[in-house]
Scaffold this active site. Structure first.
Site, PDB file in Angstrom:
ATOM      1  N   ARG A 174       0.834  -1.199   0.000  1.00 53.99           N
ATOM      2  CA  ARG A 174       0.000   0.000   0.000  1.00 53.99           C
ATOM      3  C   ARG A 174       0.872   1.255   0.000  1.00 53.99           C
ATOM      4  NH1 ARG A 174      -3.888  -1.637   4.926  1.00 53.99           N
ATOM      5  NH2 ARG A 174      -1.846  -2.325   5.675  1.00 53.99           N
ATOM      6  N   ASP A 176       1.217   5.552   0.136  1.00 58.97           N
ATOM      7  CA  ASP A 176       0.558   6.704   0.738  1.00 58.97           C
ATOM      8  C   ASP A 176       0.163   7.724  -0.314  1.00 58.97           C
ATOM      9  OD1 ASP A 176       0.881   5.671   3.299  1.00 58.97           O
ATOM     10  OD2 ASP A 176       2.830   6.652   3.580  1.00 58.97           O
ATOM     11  N   TYR A 222      11.961   0.136  -3.376  1.00 59.95           N
ATOM     12  CA  TYR A 222      11.536   1.522  -3.580  1.00 59.95           C
ATOM     13  C   TYR A 222      12.718   2.323  -4.091  1.00 59.95           C
ATOM     14  CZ  TYR A 222       7.155   1.036  -0.887  1.00 59.95           C
ATOM     15  OH  TYR A 222       5.911   0.666  -0.445  1.00 59.95           O
ATOM     16  N   ARG A 259      10.580   7.219   3.985  1.00 67.23           N
ATOM     17  CA  ARG A 259      10.563   8.676   4.110  1.00 67.23           C
ATOM     18  C   ARG A 259      11.275   9.119   5.389  1.00 67.23           C
ATOM     19  NH1 ARG A 259       4.478  10.315   3.413  1.00 67.23           N
ATOM     20  NH2 ARG A 259       5.373  12.379   3.862  1.00 67.23           N
TER      21      ARG A 259
END
Length: 270
Positions: free
Chosen positions: A49, A51, A109, A200
């Site tokens: 999932r 953001d 990522y 992040r």
């Protein structure tokens, strides 16, 4: 029949992946398009999932359906009903034992960061930004201290629903594209799984070190503290891209989604 899809999307216009009452999520748009093409309701599960504002180069989903169509037709037919910033890249039938989340052996990522004295304009929403020059060697030295299986509580959002904060961070690769005060940095991450906001929060710390505000060894202090209060603020979602999960070759998915093939290399934002 169980079908797996590879999805690419620009997350700027959406409230993340997961379906919400607003209907402004990638999952809502995808399921609406699939349901129109199949002429019956279809519900999907995803590998990871994302953001609000986060993009995907290869989100993987699966769903079950009694509708019989060729994989090529699922791709082209679904794309017909999707907005321009979401597109199915491939469709493959998979065994019933396949689960896009549970069968994943790794997830990747990339964070794309623009280093420039001027904020992004044409790339606004698609890259992160640092107005300060960054020290690549310092950031790489810090990244090396994060590799391995650790308790990443210091990099975990308070809303994280993961059962355990322990993750195996297998690779961080930091590369610079261009020279001078204007350039781009690519931060690639690979792990068995990630916590909510983990990348992040890692980026916030790495950039702080790159600016010279902290020494590389500080990252170990943050890691060992197991406290979100010790780490740097959460970095912007703008430059974060889900490169996708990696699976065993036995599932027959494209090479870009296969661990043994190494997965597709990052070749820049879509």
């Amino acid at each position: 029949m169980r079908l797996a899809l590879g999805i690419r999307y620009n997350g700027q216009a959406y409230d993340g992946w997961q379906s919400q009452p607003s209907g402004r999520t990638v999952q809502d748009k995808l399921e609406a398009a699939l349901s129109k093409f199949a002429d019956q309701p279809i519900r999907t599960l995803c590998a990871g999932r994302t953001d609000a504002g986060v993009h995907a180069l290869m989100q993987v989903v699966h769903f079950d359906t009694a509708v019989k169509r060729e994989p090529f037709s699922w791709m082209r037919g679904t794309n017909r009903f999707l907005p321009d910033d979401i597109a199915v890249q491939w469709a493959h039938p998979v065994p019933d034992e396949f689960h896009c989340r549970a069968s994943a052996l790794a997830r990747r990522y990339v964070y794309v960061l623009s280093q420039s004295p001027v904020r992004p304009s044409l790339d606004s929403g698609r890259v992160g930004w640092s107005m300060h020059p960054l020290d690549g060697d310092a950031m790489r030295a810090a990244a090396a201290l994060l590799i391995g299986q650790h308790d990443f509580s210091s990099f975990r959002a308070s809303a994280c629903q993961a059962r355990s904060p322990v993750k195996d961070l297998r690779r961080i690769e930091i590369t610079r594209v261009g020279s001078g005060e204007r350039c781009r940095w690519h931060f690639e991450f690979e792990a068995d799984a990630f916590l909510h906001h983990m990348i992040r929060n890692l980026m916030g710390c790495l950039v702080r070190i790159g600016r010279g505000d902290e020494r590389p060894e500080w990252i170990s202090e943050v890691l060992e503290a197991r406290s979100r209060k010790i780490a740097a603020p959460t970095f912007s979602a703008d430059g974060l891209y889900f490169m996708g999960p990696l699976y065993d070759a036995k599932w027959g998915l494209p090479d870009e989604a296969t661990l043994q093939a190494g997965g597709a290399p990052y070749d820049g934002p879509p």
